[in-house]
Design a protein around this motif. Structure first.
Motif, short mmCIF file in Angstrom:
data_model
loop_
_atom_site.label_atom_id
_atom_site.label_comp_id
_atom_site.label_asym_id
_atom_site.label_seq_id
_atom_site.Cartn_x
_atom_site.Cartn_y
_atom_site.Cartn_z
N LEU D 4 0.85 -1.19 0.00
CA LEU D 4 0.00 0.00 0.00
C LEU D 4 0.89 1.25 0.00
O LEU D 4 1.66 1.47 0.93
N VAL D 5 0.76 2.03 -1.05
CA VAL D 5 1.60 3.23 -1.23
C VAL D 5 0.83 4.46 -0.73
O VAL D 5 -0.16 4.88 -1.32
N ASN D 6 1.32 5.04 0.38
CA ASN D 6 0.68 6.19 1.01
C ASN D 6 1.30 7.48 0.46
O ASN D 6 2.50 7.71 0.63
N LEU D 7 0.50 8.28 -0.21
CA LEU D 7 1.05 9.50 -0.84
C LEU D 7 1.12 10.69 0.12
O LEU D 7 1.62 11.76 -0.24
N LYS D 8 0.60 10.51 1.36
CA LYS D 8 0.66 11.60 2.36
C LYS D 8 0.26 12.93 1.72
O LYS D 8 -0.68 12.95 0.92
N CYS D 12 3.82 15.13 -5.03
CA CYS D 12 3.97 14.22 -6.16
C CYS D 12 2.74 14.34 -7.08
O CYS D 12 1.76 14.98 -6.73
N ASP D 13 2.79 13.69 -8.22
CA ASP D 13 1.63 13.64 -9.12
C ASP D 13 0.85 12.37 -8.79
O ASP D 13 1.27 11.27 -9.14
N PRO D 14 -0.28 12.50 -8.10
CA PRO D 14 -0.98 11.29 -7.65
C PRO D 14 -1.48 10.43 -8.79
O PRO D 14 -1.53 9.20 -8.68
N VAL D 15 -1.83 11.05 -9.91
CA VAL D 15 -2.34 10.28 -11.05
C VAL D 15 -1.21 9.48 -11.69
O VAL D 15 -1.39 8.29 -12.01
N ALA D 16 -0.06 10.07 -11.83
CA ALA D 16 1.08 9.35 -12.44
C ALA D 16 1.45 8.14 -11.57
O ALA D 16 1.72 7.05 -12.09
N ILE D 17 1.47 8.35 -10.25
CA ILE D 17 1.81 7.22 -9.38
C ILE D 17 0.72 6.16 -9.43
O ILE D 17 1.00 4.96 -9.46
N ALA D 18 -0.53 6.59 -9.46
CA ALA D 18 -1.62 5.62 -9.54
C ALA D 18 -1.53 4.81 -10.83
O ALA D 18 -1.79 3.60 -10.85
N ASP D 29 2.03 -10.95 -8.85
CA ASP D 29 1.05 -11.62 -8.00
C ASP D 29 0.75 -10.81 -6.74
O ASP D 29 -0.20 -11.11 -6.03
N ALA D 30 1.61 -9.83 -6.46
CA ALA D 30 1.34 -8.97 -5.29
C ALA D 30 0.10 -8.12 -5.58
O ALA D 30 -0.33 -7.98 -6.73
N ARG D 31 -0.47 -7.60 -4.49
CA ARG D 31 -1.64 -6.72 -4.61
C ARG D 31 -1.15 -5.31 -4.30
O ARG D 31 -0.68 -5.05 -3.19
N LEU D 32 -1.26 -4.40 -5.27
CA LEU D 32 -0.78 -3.03 -5.08
C LEU D 32 -1.95 -2.07 -4.94
O LEU D 32 -2.97 -2.21 -5.63
N ALA D 33 -1.80 -1.08 -4.07
CA ALA D 33 -2.84 -0.05 -3.93
C ALA D 33 -2.18 1.27 -3.58
O ALA D 33 -1.02 1.31 -3.16
N VAL D 34 -2.93 2.35 -3.74
CA VAL D 34 -2.40 3.70 -3.52
C VAL D 34 -3.39 4.51 -2.69
O VAL D 34 -4.60 4.42 -2.90
N ALA D 35 -2.86 5.28 -1.71
CA ALA D 35 -3.71 6.09 -0.82
C ALA D 35 -3.39 7.57 -1.00
O ALA D 35 -2.45 8.09 -0.40
N PRO D 36 -4.17 8.26 -1.83
CA PRO D 36 -3.94 9.70 -2.04
C PRO D 36 -4.70 10.52 -0.99
O PRO D 36 -5.45 9.98 -0.18
N GLN D 37 -4.50 11.82 -1.02
CA GLN D 37 -5.31 12.73 -0.20
C GLN D 37 -6.78 12.66 -0.62
O GLN D 37 -7.09 12.31 -1.75
N ALA D 38 -7.67 13.05 0.28
CA ALA D 38 -9.11 12.98 -0.01
C ALA D 38 -9.48 13.76 -1.27
O ALA D 38 -10.28 13.30 -2.09
N ALA D 39 -8.86 14.91 -1.45
CA ALA D 39 -9.22 15.74 -2.60
C ALA D 39 -8.77 15.13 -3.92
O ALA D 39 -9.17 15.58 -4.99
N HIS D 40 -7.91 14.13 -3.86
CA HIS D 40 -7.40 13.47 -5.07
C HIS D 40 -8.01 12.10 -5.31
O HIS D 40 -7.63 11.42 -6.26
N LEU D 41 -8.90 11.66 -4.44
CA LEU D 41 -9.41 10.29 -4.54
C LEU D 41 -10.04 9.99 -5.89
O LEU D 41 -9.76 8.96 -6.50
N GLU D 42 -10.88 10.90 -6.38
CA GLU D 42 -11.59 10.60 -7.62
C GLU D 42 -10.67 10.42 -8.80
O GLU D 42 -10.77 9.45 -9.56
N ARG D 43 -9.74 11.35 -8.95
CA ARG D 43 -8.88 11.26 -10.14
C ARG D 43 -7.94 10.06 -10.05
O ARG D 43 -7.56 9.49 -11.07
#
Lengths: 214, 214, 214, 214
Positions: D4-8, D12-18, D29-43
């Motif tokens: 789980l990648v926490n963007l704090k 950074c560019d949250p979309v590029a990392i996503a 086979d690993a499960r990857l996820a990303v945690a952006p700020q609330a204002a960036h969740l949709e994009r």
């Protein structure tokens, strides 16, 4: 007059209300804006409605998990932010820090407070505006301008003594155009409201009523 | 000049320091006081030294487990209290409430703040005094009056603009009589200090040095 | 059974109640104790009653203005302390820190919590005891043992699963000896109570009633 | 393993990392996820990457200005949320409330904590997972699995004692595939990381390195 519709975490459709705000804004001299939750900022800003944040934290870019960064609020399309709403009371030092953060991100600032003494304190921190909202009247439907006009006039006087370029808004119980007119007559330059629009069956009609007498 | 010695939670003997405060107070025109932890208020007040609280909560008598009630601080022998020290930052609404609570219990109030803008804000709440203490200088031994005299003068000006009957104190790094004199020359009516006395091998000598040039 | 009388910030005479606690304690097999405000700890401890703090902060000696240091609570005569009372809810990390601080100062610890899940969480931090107090029943006069016996039994079970050497107390609405007996039958080793004694016209009689059936 | 990648609030560019997360996720086979700020969740959610919130408040729909509602986090596209990150420490009662709020909104939950005792406490609240992150190692580049393997093993044991169906993750200083492997060997089912990916010149390469040895 500035009319800022705070959507809180109400179970409303933020986009539909933003569209109503945008629509009615084109047909009035009043300035209308809407403040959705952070997670809804982008989709609300995309409607073209003037969009505000409900809160920003006193932080910069960095290691701040779970915080609200002013730059991200601005980047999502907001042009201003509430600070220290009675449902999100902040430390004095953090209100100061949040105003600096918002200034840095070019967000307009409205600092809320409960009473004239706190309004004076908030004005001393030099936000763009302060908003007096007696917590006991929030959500009652009884407008502060009618229930306690002295608190509004005293708030205007307190802000003026401290910093004469800080605008004063008022909130709590505002739901009709008469309430908005009364708020203006007491010396304020706008109102905060929430349930009167966010919970209305027809937000467009509710907004039209609010601005009709202006 | 008012010299308020904050004992924080230092591993010092609060009674011995209070006796030194009481003793030196009789031999100077300065006004000396000591602020121990709440649990030490009574034994400190019994020495005859002017005793202050370090904090009061914005509450009344009632269901408030673990809180500090202004009436109990007064009842234990204190005549004043700090509020919003940088190690105990409070919400704006709670600083307001704590000042009202202290007023009700006839406690004199000193509200601390970081910088001139926050000093103006604190002064707008009408405590008896405000104290500017840049957090980065606390405990350094470099007096604020020397490291950053502008912040002290700006704080005095900010308080005066907002409420001209609120005294201004300063703190952070104060440890010598020269520091106290310098603080007075910058327009303040007193100083807050802590480690300079509380950690001194001979608190009486440290206090005598502080007031010698007055 | 352990009966801990929390004086909160009630407008009671802490010494008179402590004397009643000390007096009744000599005539019963129950263990009675009293938890006054920090500023009253010394005078309460001087009565000979078992004395408890209402709160300690997760700190050590140092620069912590306005905080409650475990060592000072102990030094003032207390032998234990409440932590995380529903009127003083703490961060998880700070409950952990407060237990460590209390351990360091040889204070016995009772960590309060709202419900069985939180009781399990509190027990995992290994205090001496946990106390389940549904906030909605505090001060009602309806004992938790009667209004919601399941919550007490579930709390006992939750604590046992996590750490079988942590005692369980219960609180909220306890005011009679029958309530104390019922609490024991549900598996607890004691009760927290407040207004039932602190607001009684005759605290000695109230305490005698509480321990009579034991 | 879950990564789980926490963007704090990193710049950074949250979309590029996503997009990098989404891309690499398809080739491992690993499960990857990303945690952006609330204002960036949709994009971020729109990229197709598994999206997480960094925080939710213990609230329901209603009058909660400036709060983060679990339903809105889910509605913006997130499938899970962090709770109680060391940069956003919460009250015990509020961690409990936030887990309930997230459950209600069908968000998976990871509750962070500092040490094995707090991990046990967090596990007692029955989130989907807990994550041990010693705050002193966050952002150091020294992996917790190497700097303090005992804390990870003790956390796994603490969680298992309390609730054997709660997964354990670890974080702090994770930046290489070897760190992820070591975390798995210590009994965890995944890792939290932040700067190692969010500040990488090439996030895709950084993610590929992380999952290469799996």
């Amino acid at each position: 007059m500035f009319v800022l519709v705070n959507l809180k975490t109400y179970p409303c459709d933020p986009v539909a209300i933003a569209e109503a705000v945008s629509d009615v804004n084109e047909r009035t001299d009043a300035r209308l804006a809407v403040a959705p939750q952070a997670a809804h900022l982008e989709r609300v800003a995309e409607t073209g409605a003037e969009t505000w944040g409900q809160h920003v934290d006193p932080i910069e870019h960095g290691s701040n998990t779970g915080h609200t960064l002013a730059e991200s609020v601005a980047d999502a399309g907001a042009v201003g932010t509430l600070i220290n709403h009675s449902e999100r009371r902040e430390k004095l030092a953090d209100i100061d820090g949040a105003i600096r953060a918002a200034d840095r991100a070019d967000l307009e600032t409205v600092v809320c407070a409960n009473n004239p003494a706190q309004i004076g304190a908030a004005a001393a921190l030099e936000p763009d505006a302060v908003a007096v909202e007696p917590p006991e009247l929030i959500g009652t439907g009884t407008p502060v301008s009618q229930a306690d006009p002295d608190i509004v006039e005293d708030a205007v006087a307190a802000a003026e003594t401290v910093a004469d370029d800080v605008s004063v808004l008022c909130g709590a119980g505002i739901s009709t155009g008469d309430d908005v007119v009364a708020a203006g007559e007491l010396g304020t330059e706008g109102v905060l409201l929430a349930s009167g629009v966010a919970k209305a069956d027809d937000p467009t009609a509710a907004l039209e009523d609010l601005v009709a007498p202006l």
